[in-house]
Each structure stands twice: as structure tokens, then as C-alpha cells.
Design a protein around this motif. Sequence first.
Motif, PDB file in Angstrom:
ATOM      1  N   LEU A 429       0.815  -1.215   0.000  1.00  0.00           N
ATOM      2  CA  LEU A 429       0.000   0.000   0.000  1.00  0.00           C
ATOM      3  C   LEU A 429       0.851   1.269   0.000  1.00  0.00           C
ATOM      4  O   LEU A 429       0.332   2.351  -0.302  1.00  0.00           O
ATOM      5  CB  LEU A 429      -0.939   0.018   1.214  1.00  0.00           C
ATOM      6  CG  LEU A 429      -2.314  -0.625   1.003  1.00  0.00           C
ATOM      7  CD1 LEU A 429      -2.191  -2.135   0.916  1.00  0.00           C
ATOM      8  CD2 LEU A 429      -3.278  -0.237   2.112  1.00  0.00           C
ATOM      9  N   GLY A 430       2.105   1.149   0.372  1.00  0.00           N
ATOM     10  CA  GLY A 430       2.971   2.330   0.403  1.00  0.00           C
ATOM     11  C   GLY A 430       2.518   3.307   1.480  1.00  0.00           C
ATOM     12  O   GLY A 430       2.097   2.891   2.561  1.00  0.00           O
TER      13      GLY A 430
ATOM     14  N   PRO B 414      19.388   1.101   5.973  1.00  0.00           N
ATOM     15  CA  PRO B 414      19.074   1.412   7.373  1.00  0.00           C
ATOM     16  C   PRO B 414      17.575   1.307   7.669  1.00  0.00           C
ATOM     17  O   PRO B 414      17.184   0.960   8.787  1.00  0.00           O
ATOM     18  CB  PRO B 414      19.562   2.857   7.541  1.00  0.00           C
ATOM     19  CG  PRO B 414      20.569   3.056   6.449  1.00  0.00           C
ATOM     20  CD  PRO B 414      20.053   2.228   5.303  1.00  0.00           C
ATOM     21  N   ALA B 415      16.735   1.590   6.678  1.00  0.00           N
ATOM     22  CA  ALA B 415      15.296   1.487   6.896  1.00  0.00           C
ATOM     23  C   ALA B 415      14.890   0.037   7.120  1.00  0.00           C
ATOM     24  O   ALA B 415      14.156  -0.278   8.050  1.00  0.00           O
ATOM     25  CB  ALA B 415      14.541   2.077   5.701  1.00  0.00           C
ATOM     26  N   LYS B 416      15.398  -0.849   6.264  1.00  0.00           N
ATOM     27  CA  LYS B 416      15.027  -2.261   6.367  1.00  0.00           C
ATOM     28  C   LYS B 416      15.593  -2.894   7.636  1.00  0.00           C
ATOM     29  O   LYS B 416      14.887  -3.547   8.394  1.00  0.00           O
ATOM     30  CB  LYS B 416      15.533  -3.024   5.135  1.00  0.00           C
ATOM     31  CG  LYS B 416      15.256  -4.510   5.202  1.00  0.00           C
ATOM     32  CD  LYS B 416      15.549  -5.213   3.881  1.00  0.00           C
ATOM     33  CE  LYS B 416      15.204  -6.699   3.997  1.00  0.00           C
ATOM     34  NZ  LYS B 416      15.309  -7.398   2.722  1.00  0.00           N
ATOM     35  N   TYR B 417      16.865  -2.679   7.862  1.00  0.00           N
ATOM     36  CA  TYR B 417      17.488  -3.347   9.009  1.00  0.00           C
ATOM     37  C   TYR B 417      17.298  -2.561  10.297  1.00  0.00           C
ATOM     38  O   TYR B 417      17.373  -3.131  11.385  1.00  0.00           O
ATOM     39  CB  TYR B 417      18.931  -3.704   8.680  1.00  0.00           C
ATOM     40  CG  TYR B 417      18.946  -4.775   7.620  1.00  0.00           C
ATOM     41  CD1 TYR B 417      18.635  -6.083   7.953  1.00  0.00           C
ATOM     42  CD2 TYR B 417      19.149  -4.472   6.278  1.00  0.00           C
ATOM     43  CE1 TYR B 417      18.560  -7.070   6.979  1.00  0.00           C
ATOM     44  CE2 TYR B 417      19.079  -5.448   5.294  1.00  0.00           C
ATOM     45  CZ  TYR B 417      18.788  -6.747   5.658  1.00  0.00           C
ATOM     46  OH  TYR B 417      18.698  -7.730   4.694  1.00  0.00           O
ATOM     47  N   GLY B 418      17.036  -1.286  10.178  1.00  0.00           N
ATOM     48  CA  GLY B 418      16.630  -0.528  11.366  1.00  0.00           C
ATOM     49  C   GLY B 418      15.300  -1.040  11.885  1.00  0.00           C
ATOM     50  O   GLY B 418      15.096  -1.164  13.097  1.00  0.00           O
ATOM     51  N   ASN B 450      10.199   4.579   7.099  1.00  0.00           N
ATOM     52  CA  ASN B 450      11.453   4.825   6.392  1.00  0.00           C
ATOM     53  C   ASN B 450      11.674   3.928   5.168  1.00  0.00           C
ATOM     54  O   ASN B 450      12.434   4.289   4.269  1.00  0.00           O
ATOM     55  CB  ASN B 450      12.637   4.735   7.362  1.00  0.00           C
ATOM     56  CG  ASN B 450      12.656   5.933   8.301  1.00  0.00           C
ATOM     57  OD1 ASN B 450      12.425   7.061   7.879  1.00  0.00           O
ATOM     58  ND2 ASN B 450      12.895   5.689   9.590  1.00  0.00           N
ATOM     59  N   ALA B 451      11.009   2.785   5.145  1.00  0.00           N
ATOM     60  CA  ALA B 451      11.107   1.936   3.946  1.00  0.00           C
ATOM     61  C   ALA B 451      10.129   2.384   2.863  1.00  0.00           C
ATOM     62  O   ALA B 451      10.075   1.787   1.786  1.00  0.00           O
ATOM     63  CB  ALA B 451      10.847   0.472   4.315  1.00  0.00           C
ATOM     64  N   ILE B 452       9.362   3.424   3.162  1.00  0.00           N
ATOM     65  CA  ILE B 452       8.347   3.893   2.204  1.00  0.00           C
ATOM     66  C   ILE B 452       8.679   5.272   1.641  1.00  0.00           C
ATOM     67  O   ILE B 452       8.726   5.449   0.430  1.00  0.00           O
ATOM     68  CB  ILE B 452       6.943   3.908   2.877  1.00  0.00           C
ATOM     69  CG1 ILE B 452       6.524   2.490   3.290  1.00  0.00           C
ATOM     70  CG2 ILE B 452       5.912   4.530   1.934  1.00  0.00           C
ATOM     71  CD1 ILE B 452       5.261   2.417   4.109  1.00  0.00           C
ATOM     72  N   HIS B 453       8.916   6.248   2.527  1.00  0.00           N
ATOM     73  CA  HIS B 453       9.026   7.595   1.965  1.00  0.00           C
ATOM     74  C   HIS B 453      10.406   7.861   1.351  1.00  0.00           C
ATOM     75  O   HIS B 453      11.348   7.141   1.588  1.00  0.00           O
ATOM     76  CB  HIS B 453       8.584   8.668   2.976  1.00  0.00           C
ATOM     77  CG  HIS B 453       9.390   8.831   4.208  1.00  0.00           C
ATOM     78  ND1 HIS B 453       9.069   9.751   5.174  1.00  0.00           N
ATOM     79  CD2 HIS B 453      10.506   8.205   4.664  1.00  0.00           C
ATOM     80  CE1 HIS B 453       9.944   9.691   6.139  1.00  0.00           C
ATOM     81  NE2 HIS B 453      10.819   8.773   5.865  1.00  0.00           N
TER      82      HIS B 453
END
Lengths: 629, 629
Positions: A429-430, B414-418, B450-453
Motif C-alpha cells: 500500500l505504500g 538502514p530502513a530495512k534493518y533498522g 522509512n522503507a516507504i518515503h
Amino acid sequence: MAGLLDRRELDFLLYELLDTAALPGRPRYREHSREVFDTAIDLFARIAAAQFAPYYRKGDVEEPHFDGERVHLIPETQVAWDTLRASGFLKAHCDEAEGGLQLPEIVLRAAMAHLMVANGPATAYPFLTLGVINLLRAFGSEAQKARYLGPLMDGECAGTMALTEPDQGSALGDIRTRAEPQPDGSYRLFGQKMFISGGEHELSANIVHMVLARIAGAPAGARGISLFLVPKWLPGDGDGDIDVEAAGTPAARSARRNDVALAGLLHKMGQRNSVTTVLNFGEAGGAVGYLVGAAGRGLACMFQMMNEARIGVGLNAAATALRGYRYALDYARSRKQGRPASHKQPLSPQVALTAHADVRRMLLAQKAYAEGGLALCLYASALFEDERTHPEAAARQRAGELLDLLTPVVKSWPAKYGFAANDLAIQVLGGAGYTREHPVEQLLRDQRINAIHEGTEGIHGLDLLGRKLRQHGGAGFGHLRAEVAATVAAARAEAVLAPLAVALETHWRLLDDTSTALLAAQAADIDRALANATAYLDVFGRVVMGWLWLRQACIAVRRLADLGAGADGGDGAGAEDEREGASEAHFYRGKLQAARWYLAWELPAIVPLCRLLGDGDTVAYEMRDAWFG
Amino acid sequence: MAGLLDRRELDFLLYELLDTAALPGRPRYREHSREVFDTAIDLFARIAAAQFAPYYRKGDVEEPHFDGERVHLIPETQVAWDTLRASGFLKAHCDEAEGGLQLPEIVLRAAMAHLMVANGPATAYPFLTLGVINLLRAFGSEAQKARYLGPLMDGECAGTMALTEPDQGSALGDIRTRAEPQPDGSYRLFGQKMFISGGEHELSANIVHMVLARIAGAPAGARGISLFLVPKWLPGDGDGDIDVEAAGTPAARSARRNDVALAGLLHKMGQRNSVTTVLNFGEAGGAVGYLVGAAGRGLACMFQMMNEARIGVGLNAAATALRGYRYALDYARSRKQGRPASHKQPLSPQVALTAHADVRRMLLAQKAYAEGGLALCLYASALFEDERTHPEAAARQRAGELLDLLTPVVKSWPAKYGFAANDLAIQVLGGAGYTREHPVEQLLRDQRINAIHEGTEGIHGLDLLGRKLRQHGGAGFGHLRAEVAATVAAARAEAVLAPLAVALETHWRLLDDTSTALLAAQAADIDRALANATAYLDVFGRVVMGWLWLRQACIAVRRLADLGAGADGGDGAGAEDEREGASEAHFYRGKLQAARWYLAWELPAIVPLCRLLGDGDTVAYEMRDAWFG
């Protein structure tokens, strides 16, 4: 309908993957038929849709609160509880002689899955009550059963499991709540219990807490723990009947309040409709409790409830993942955005999200995790059933041994990968998925507890590697090996599945060798050998899931052949959509593709992990507290 | 102090991993010294502790609301904003001639990291304002700079980036907001923008929206997009000054309101202190906007802000992970629970959570993710700096090429692993971590965006594999290859690191070969070749992080030698705690152990992924919409 469990999927699991339709051949179910099962499941599906699904979001926004005297839940929770208890859900699996419908475990679990997809948090109340019913049926005295089973089965009484204390968390052997024996054979309990779901509410006239405590003078550790039944309301007139008419109006009761006090509510990340409490026992002279089972056997008794609850946690995790998956799928189909890299003409229309390979990847992963998790939990329910009602003693024993082995996986795998699935639903969905206008963020929050309660992932890793693997002389693992080999053999017979069969066989062998090495290592140094137990649990779970997906793929290929449809849809897939049976062919091709995805993308991750496990990697083991800085 | 960025860690990254201390050797910074950098960082650290950290939780509970006329934020947000703008933070990096302190980018980023650890959501306001300042400095006309830069740098004016629209999401080329040229050279804008952070508030007297729009008659797609400056308040008297005295009291202004209306607030899973809006432009005749940069170059200009924002998103992700890690570490040290498997005597005291290998594993993973993420973002900041101020032209070019290549990784890893780190922080706390009494659940919710924007993970995968890898003739990838080779060579020279050097070299080669294969495949079929781009991004990120951890390990081993301390603490580690420099030795051993963990447990996961990538696996690509059922 979004938010509800897809019936085609459930039928596939119950009647194609598992042999639920054969259960009426067993004496216990001879009055039943598949039609009876389906009618029961349909009834609970309707209740799920009508009474549970509508307040999923409201139950999150308006969480329970305590005004100092009473706990308030939103009224929808009461309606859902009342509807469910009136439906006979809480006794559906009980013997006809007990007033039940004598439905098989797997039918009850399928019904529960419907409720959990609709509103997971709201199912905590019936879920715990079922556990208490089964605990009392197994270990309660005749007097206890006579007094409490009826009200529990009718939902006049709800149940809780009161194990955890503030100072021991996962280390149950260290609980300190004490029980002092009384001349009349009852006990007085003193202590505090934490994280008690459903610990206080007025959904039911009474609540029965199943409490672990230590009888004064009992040995330290697990051997000193006993199980007690501690009702919220005690019979005032000595006959123990619950005054149903007075439900919710304590002042009008003839019953008197037991010394169990709500110390406070815990405010959680998710699962907010499910009230979570801290309970004080014995602040005013001692909570009256009754010993259930033998003294010192409390943990052993409670493990029955915990093991059932563990399947339930896995089921809740799978259901929560399924809801997110279907929601994300509907969104991805209707939302148009961007174009494939090969079609960048800005005047061409935007395509549906499902036209992007990466979105299909995220949906495939969710499908594999969610449907795989449900398959695992229903398989465990079938084992549970077989352990009790299979006509052959050897099969009963085998099912029990296999279920014991798999329980840590059934609890943990759907929780871990259900969380991953719900995370992917947000990602599909983002930005929209990050807002509370869509349910996927709530699903992720609700899901998060499942890797914690009924034993954390770490605890189940230790249980699997340190106990279950060698339990029954390793019989469970042997049964699993045979199951995997049978599926590999069946898959080899289908040309399209041969590469998947090789993959499963190869990775099974890796798990098998790693298991042998780790068992040997335990004899040398138990702490080192268990240091990477959580990784072992993950490896084990991935192989089990690879096996379950290959089993599903075998069925899919056979059914596609029956339908006269190719496994890959051929070039004429568009034309095929017009043909009769097209949606059936689509269903099986989806199963086959999910199996391919899982075996290609998830199973090989065990290779580097098995190397580390086999080598006895000590990086985490040797890390020291001071080095964290 | 929990909740704040560890200064020892920051110093290690700035002055040992990176050569920040050498910056005063460059002409731009010749008035500066490490002491000046540290003084500046200390100042912002104090502001972080005093004005940002205290309302982290309150900002979550009391989210912004819109009463139909005004957006209300909790007053602490205003105090934090005012303190920060008074400190000169928003112009600290600007030229002295502009009124700035001319501090290096990396010092600004280090200061920002302090603020983000303390209260990530509250940093959205300064973070976006900084981006607008830099955008105007680069592309604004002299008149625009004269009018808006001063107020922005002083925080009388805040900034936003207004890109996304409801119907195009990630596909920026499809935006439809239109700009109509006016005789006076200005434009009138009409359209709706969504997910605009900081789109409406009264922290500052004015807000400047940087808006992407399409000039009437412009070509379709990205080439038709231009960038506009759209102020919330327009100068009433023609001189464009903002009436600061009237801030927050629009009625008293001489300025007049531009035609930018708040359509509504978005209610999010986390990041709640950061107000997220839907804005309508031109509902009442057209929003006055001014073209920034050349017509049709809007996306190119905006990419400067986006690329800066992408480092900022990575930094926020790393900071959020760091806070969770330190919180979980403190908890694990103080919380006693259970015993190792080898010590099951129930009367022995319970041990700290850190005494359990699986808890150390979870803490090590968090350390590797959080500190690794911060290292990556600061390294990117150093490249950003070098691109602008390195004395040698070749080095400037090299830094720019490397930064272009790494930006998708800096944003995404960093978004994914954060997120994985924050998830583990909850797991370390167990049930307690699921309650809102601890901040770890909020950290996970805040992290999730953070993995989106600034581009979803999927978008960055496509960017890396489809564009960045071949950009500048593949120069960036060549530079990275040289960097990795240099680190491998350095590590080989240290006996204790030789196995890690081999591991990085082996896995680098795998990435290198896979990259070559995927580039070749793109020529044949771009859609197929990009189908697994997200997996490629993950592989790439894991290798980059393996390299950064090996670099840190090289430093640790050398420093341990300087301290006369062994790499493994020896048997006398207990005695060593008493020695001078013990805490330094502990620090470096922690670095070394985290590097070992990362290279052993995370790097080899690329092996099966590279096989699938290299083989051009098509499972997701071939999945069809209809098969999802």
C-alpha cells in the motif's frame, strides 16, 4: 469479501491437503458428515462477518479502560461474546454427553480461523475459555467439573491462564505466588500475576483463573508448582452455582467476590480489544483457590493448555497475515500506478500495481506465509485429532510424537512470517498503508505479540533443539523424515515438480545432518550447543514449510491435470479465462507458483545457516556484556 | 544516557572510521578545528536532550489535530523549533557570507543524528526546511534567494516538498498539478498534493512549499515537470518580507494568504508528531507560485533535495534503531531472568538477560544494524562533502559517482534493518516491549515509514539495478570495488581478521559477477532483468555493510594492539576490567565482535540470492494476477 477467510482456501486445506472428510469414519464422529462440518463452519463464518469483523478497528481505537472500579469494553465485544456463546461455540468440540456437538478439533480450529481473520483481538476471550474448558476436562476433579464446566461451556463463565509474574517472565520455574492449604481442602493464594489476558471484564458473570502457584513448603523450581482454579466470584450459598441473572451487577449477587483484585491494565501496541491485566491475589486475606490435578504437577497440567494455546497463537498469526494479504491484494488490483520499465511512454495508461513484478513478489511472499501458516496450524490440528481419535494405537502415538516435535514451529513460524507478511502488506500500500485509514498497520501491531506470548521465539528455539528433537527417542523427527520422503517421492513422479522435489530432499538432508551434529554437541557443552537455537528453529521451520508447500503443489498439479489444464497456463491463458473451471485452474496455479516461490526463495536460506550451526559458531556465545559499551 | 546518541560511538565514526578531523585542512574550513566541530555537535546534543527527547512519547500520544481552521501541535514542538532556530542550526552549514557557520555537512548530519535519536518525528520540520534551503541555494533565482533564504535560515519560514499526488504515488512522471503562467512572470497552481509532511502548522510565520507541477502545454511525463516555490503567505506590500511579529496571528498580518488550503491531516501509524497533510492548491483562483530553475527541469532540481532527504531518511532510520538498541541493552542488563541450560538449579539466582546467548545475539544484531546504518549515512555525508569541497577535482568526481551509486542503499538498508533492529528491541523486552510503558513499540512504528518515503524499497531496487549501476559508465561500481579491495588487503594483514577478509572478498566477487550478469540481461529483456531488483538491492546492501563492518574491525584491531589488549579479551578479562583503558578495549572488542557477527551471519545470505538473481529466476515475474485467487 475482504476481511474474511477465503472459503475456497479453507476447503482446499481441510479437504484436499488434509483428510477431514474421512473423520466421520471414526466412531466419535459417525453421526457427522462433511456437510455437518461445513454447516458448522458456515455458521461461525457468519458470526465472524456479522459480529466480529465490524468492530475490528473500533476495538483498537477505543481500548478497554478501568475507572477504578470496573473495566469497560466497547459494547460490540459483549454482543460478539453473547452471540458466540449462544451459538454453542465454546462446547462445539465437547462430548454429546457433556452437552457438546462432538465436532472434531480441526473444525473448531477452522471456525476459530474465521473469527481470527475477522477480529483477532476479540477472540482472546473465547480462545482462553476454550483452553480452560479443556484443562478442566482433562485434570479437574469431578466436583470441579460439575461446578464449572457447564458455566464455562455456556459462556456464563470465562477463563484465563495466570502464569507469568513480574519477576520471572519466561522462567516459569521461578514463580513465587504461594498457596496455603486450608482445613477444608481449599487453598489461599498470595501473589501477583502479569500479562493476564481477559483477567477482568464483565462479559461473563464469572471468570475462572487457572493459576500456577507454589504450595507452602514445596520444592524450588518447576517441581514445586501446582495448578489452581481461582474463580472471580465465589459461591455465596455453598452450592457454587453462578447467579446468571445477576451478571454484571455484582451488588445483586448472592455470590461473593474472591480476593483477586485488578492492579491495573496494560496498554499495548496492538491487540487492544483484548484486555490485558495485572492481577493481585490475596491482598485481603488470600484468594480462594482449588487444586487442579496433583500437587507439584501444575506445569505438566498447564502444558496441555499452553500447547493448545500455541496452536492457537500460530492460527491467530496466520489469520492476521491472511487478512493483510487479501487486503493488499485487493488494493494492488484496484490501484493503478506507473508502468513496467519496457513501457515508459508517458501517455500510456498507468497499470495496476499487480502488473509490477516486485508487487507480485510481495503478494506471493504474503500468500506463501499466510496460507502456509494456516496449512501448518490445521495440519497440527489434524495431528491433535489423530492423537485422540485415530482408530489405530500406533497412529495415535505417531501423531502425538509428531505434534510434540512440531509445536514450537507451529507457534513460532506463523508468528515470525506472519509479521513479515503484514509488513509486506503495508509496503504494497505504500504511504497509504502507513495511515490508519487502512487496516494493515493495525494488523502489523496486532500480529507483533505472537512472537512473544505462549513462549518467545527464543524459548521455542531452546525447546525444539534442547528437548523436542530428542523427545520420544527422536521418534517425532523420524516421523517427519518419513513424511518428507513420501512427499518427495510423490513430487518426483510429476515432471513439473521434480526440481522442487530435489530441492526439498537436498535441504531436508542438510537439516537432518545439522540436527545430528547439534544433538552430539549438546553432550559436550549444552550452553554452546544451544547458543544458536533460534537459528535452528528458523531452519527447521523453513524446511517444514517447504514440505507443506510441496505437498500443496502435488495436489495442485494433479488437480490441474484433472481439469485438463497445464501447470503454467500456456499461451492461451487469456482465452482460458472464458472456459469453465478457469477459476479452479487459477487457484491451483496460484498454489503451484507459491510453492515454487517458497522453495526457490525461502528454503535455500538455510544453507548458510546450517553451515554456521554445524560449525558451532560462537560469535553470539562469546560476546560479553561489557563489550556492548 | 538512554535515549541519546552515544558520543563514544559518534566519535569513532567521525574521527576513526572517517577523517572528519582533516576537514580543517580544506580552504572552506580553515577557520575550523575538531574542537569547533565538537562544540557544535555538543550544543545540538544538549538541545536534543533538553528540548527534543522529553516529548518523544507525548508527541505520539497527542498527535496534531485540525479544528477546521488551525492545526494544533503540542507546545513542546514549538519550543523545540524555536530553540533550534535560535541556535543557528538551519544555517550552520551555510556560507559565512550567507550568515552561516560554514560547518561541514558531516557535522550537520552528526548533530541531526543526535536530534533524531532523541525525537525522530520532531525533526521532520527542520529536516525539510534544510532541504528547501539547499534547493533554493542551488536553483533559486537571486530574487528568490534574497526574499526567502534569510527567513528559511532563521526558521521564520519552514519548508516542505510537495511531490506526491493521490493518483500517482511513486510514479512522479504522472503528476497532474498544473501551473498557468501569468503576465507578471509568476504562475497559478491548481492541484492536490498528498503525504506532505509539515504542510500546515504555525511553528513558523510562513511555510514555503516546493511544488512539482506541469506548466500548461508541457510535454507528458517527467520532461514536462517544473519546480515551483509556493509560499503559504504572500507579501501584501510587495516587498516580500515576512511579518515576523505577527507570526501565528494571521489576522494581524500585512501578508495575505496564498491559495493553498489544508484538505486534511493523515493519521499515521507512527511519526505522529510530524504533521502529514493533504494540500489543495488553487481552489480559489490559483495558488501563486514562482518557477525555480528552468521549466521542465523540475524533477532534476528536486532530485537534489530528494537525494539529500534520502541520506536523511537513512539517518533517521539508523538513529531510531540506535535508540531501540540502547534501550534494549539497558533493559537486558538490569533485568534478571532464568538461567543458562547448564545451571538449572532452581535455588541459584536468576541471571541478567545478557547472560543468555540468544539475547546477546539479538543485541549484536541490533548493534550491527544500528551502528552499521549510522556508519553508512555518515560515510555518505563524507562523500557529499568530498564531492563539494575536496581539493582535487578527480576526488570530487569520484565521491559524487560513489554517492550516486550508494544513495539507494543509504536510503534503504538502514530502513530495512533498522526496522529489524527495532523489532528485536521489542523481542528483548518480551511482553514488556509490547506495552506502551516502554518506547520500543513506538520506535518500531516510527521506523516503519522509512522503507516507504523518499522512494519505497522497490523503487530504490529499480533505481540501483536499472540506473545507478551503469551510471557514469559504471564508474561508481568501480570505485566501490577499489574500496572493498583496499579494505580486504588491510584486513588480510591482521591475522585475526584474515577469515573476515576472505569472506568479504568472496562475497564481493559474487556481487560483482551477479551485477555483470544482470546488466547483460537488461539488454535482452528489461522487465525480466529488473523483476528481482529488490533482492539485488538487498544483496548489494549486505555487501556494502560487510565492507563497512570490516573497515571498523580493522580499526578496532589496530587500536586494541595500541592498547596492548588482545582481540578476544583473553582469560583475564575480569582482571582487565580494573585496568586503565578497559572501557576502550571493551569498545573495540564490541566493534570486532559485531563485525564478526555481521560477516558470519548476514553476508552469506547473499549466496542463494545471487544464484537466483544470476539464473534470472522468473517465479514472481511469471505470477499472474488471476492466480492469486
